[in-house]
Design a protein around this motif. Structure first.
Motif, PDB file in Angstrom:
ATOM      1  N   VAL A  10      13.928   0.644  11.277  1.00 29.59           N
ATOM      2  CA  VAL A  10      13.400   0.890   9.925  1.00 29.59           C
ATOM      3  C   VAL A  10      12.556  -0.311   9.595  1.00 29.59           C
ATOM      4  O   VAL A  10      11.460   0.363   8.857  1.00 29.59           O
ATOM      5  N   LEU A  11      12.620  -1.436   9.790  1.00 35.82           N
ATOM      6  CA  LEU A  11      11.586  -2.472   9.602  1.00 35.82           C
ATOM      7  C   LEU A  11      10.448  -2.255  10.294  1.00 35.82           C
ATOM      8  O   LEU A  11       9.106  -2.523   9.727  1.00 35.82           O
ATOM      9  N   ILE A  12      10.327  -1.856  11.582  1.00 34.71           N
ATOM     10  CA  ILE A  12       8.966  -1.403  12.250  1.00 34.71           C
ATOM     11  C   ILE A  12       8.291  -0.520  11.621  1.00 34.71           C
ATOM     12  O   ILE A  12       7.071  -0.580  11.127  1.00 34.71           O
ATOM     13  N   VAL A  13       8.942   0.692  11.166  1.00 40.61           N
ATOM     14  CA  VAL A  13       8.617   1.771  10.488  1.00 40.61           C
ATOM     15  C   VAL A  13       7.903   1.040   9.237  1.00 40.61           C
ATOM     16  O   VAL A  13       6.501   1.640   8.996  1.00 40.61           O
ATOM     17  N   SER A  14       8.545   0.343   8.411  1.00 38.84           N
ATOM     18  CA  SER A  14       8.215  -0.043   7.189  1.00 38.84           C
ATOM     19  C   SER A  14       7.070  -0.739   6.842  1.00 38.84           C
ATOM     20  O   SER A  14       5.930  -0.763   6.352  1.00 38.84           O
ATOM     21  N   GLY A  15       6.739  -1.767   8.225  1.00 34.92           N
ATOM     22  CA  GLY A  15       5.699  -2.437   8.420  1.00 34.92           C
ATOM     23  C   GLY A  15       4.408  -1.467   8.608  1.00 34.92           C
ATOM     24  O   GLY A  15       3.289  -1.848   8.285  1.00 34.92           O
ATOM     25  N   VAL A  16       4.752  -0.505   9.412  1.00 35.16           N
ATOM     26  CA  VAL A  16       3.370   0.488   9.788  1.00 35.16           C
ATOM     27  C   VAL A  16       3.117   0.911   8.391  1.00 35.16           C
ATOM     28  O   VAL A  16       1.929   0.982   8.131  1.00 35.16           O
ATOM     29  N   PHE A  17       3.985   1.307   7.563  1.00 37.22           N
ATOM     30  CA  PHE A  17       3.872   2.135   6.303  1.00 37.22           C
ATOM     31  C   PHE A  17       2.852   1.091   5.408  1.00 37.22           C
ATOM     32  O   PHE A  17       1.769   1.522   4.910  1.00 37.22           O
ATOM     33  N   VAL A  18       3.343  -0.086   5.346  1.00 37.80           N
ATOM     34  CA  VAL A  18       2.860  -1.262   4.358  1.00 37.80           C
ATOM     35  C   VAL A  18       1.544  -1.556   5.009  1.00 37.80           C
ATOM     36  O   VAL A  18       0.521  -1.370   4.102  1.00 37.80           O
ATOM     37  N   MET A  19       1.237  -1.480   6.278  1.00 39.93           N
ATOM     38  CA  MET A  19      -0.074  -1.815   6.883  1.00 39.93           C
ATOM     39  C   MET A  19      -0.994  -0.810   6.551  1.00 39.93           C
ATOM     40  O   MET A  19      -2.159  -0.940   6.178  1.00 39.93           O
ATOM     41  N   ASN A  20      -0.531   0.606   6.794  1.00 42.47           N
ATOM     42  CA  ASN A  20      -1.560   1.718   6.592  1.00 42.47           C
ATOM     43  C   ASN A  20      -1.885   2.064   4.981  1.00 42.47           C
ATOM     44  O   ASN A  20      -3.063   2.545   4.884  1.00 42.47           O
ATOM     45  N   PHE A  21      -0.967   1.818   4.168  1.00 43.39           N
ATOM     46  CA  PHE A  21      -1.332   2.297   2.800  1.00 43.39           C
ATOM     47  C   PHE A  21      -1.470   1.286   1.792  1.00 43.39           C
ATOM     48  O   PHE A  21      -2.021   1.565   0.671  1.00 43.39           O
ATOM     49  N   PHE A  22      -1.325  -0.035   1.989  1.00 43.18           N
ATOM     50  CA  PHE A  22      -1.546  -1.020   1.245  1.00 43.18           C
ATOM     51  C   PHE A  22      -2.548  -2.327   1.623  1.00 43.18           C
ATOM     52  O   PHE A  22      -3.058  -2.825   0.996  1.00 43.18           O
ATOM     53  N   SER A  23      -2.787  -2.284   3.129  1.00 40.52           N
ATOM     54  CA  SER A  23      -3.639  -3.395   3.365  1.00 40.52           C
ATOM     55  C   SER A  23      -5.217  -2.939   3.170  1.00 40.52           C
ATOM     56  O   SER A  23      -5.556  -1.741   3.596  1.00 40.52           O
ATOM     57  N   LYS A  24      -5.708  -4.120   2.806  1.00 34.32           N
ATOM     58  CA  LYS A  24      -7.409  -3.724   2.693  1.00 34.32           C
ATOM     59  C   LYS A  24      -8.001  -4.030   3.835  1.00 34.32           C
ATOM     60  O   LYS A  24      -9.089  -3.537   4.179  1.00 34.32           O
ATOM     61  N   SER A  25      -7.660  -4.667   4.722  1.00 33.99           N
ATOM     62  CA  SER A  25      -8.191  -5.108   6.244  1.00 33.99           C
ATOM     63  C   SER A  25      -7.969  -3.988   7.311  1.00 33.99           C
ATOM     64  O   SER A  25      -8.710  -3.905   8.121  1.00 33.99           O
TER      65      SER A  25
END
Length: 109
Positions: free
Chosen positions: A91-106
């Protein structure tokens, strides 16, 4: 098309990992051949996705979804147990992928 390439890379990575387990340390010919072919094709499609999507994004999605799908295969096909720490980690890994894809500007794609 770029996400089709990435999807194929993910599926082929899961196929390769699953047949690697079935190869019993590369001692069975057919699962070994399937593992090798699946990984070669996986990396081909991964390289095609990298033409259009940033490396960090591709690797996060590929790795994250590959882990989840491989864990599902290990439970369903190989009857391997999972425990709460394993589920929390996934769940933490999937959450990290989600955060990176939907919230990261870089990680624009």
């Amino acid at each position: 098309m770029k996400y089709l390439f990435l999807s194929l890379a993910i599926v082929l990575e899961v196929v390769g990992s699953s047949f690697m387990k079935s190869s019993h340390g590369f001692s069975k010919l057919l699962p070994t051949v399937i593992t090798i072919v699946a990984y070669i094709a996986c990396f081909f499609f991964l390289s095609q996705a990298l033409k259009f999507i940033p490396l960090g994004v591709v690797y996060a999605i590929w790795g994250g979804l590959g882990i989840v799908l491989t864990a599902v295969i290990s439970v369903v096909v190989f009857r391997e147990p999972v425990d709460i720490p394993t589920i929390i980690g996934i769940v933490l890994i999937v959450s990290g992928v989600f955060v990176m894809n939907f919230f990261s500007k870089s990680a624009t794609h």
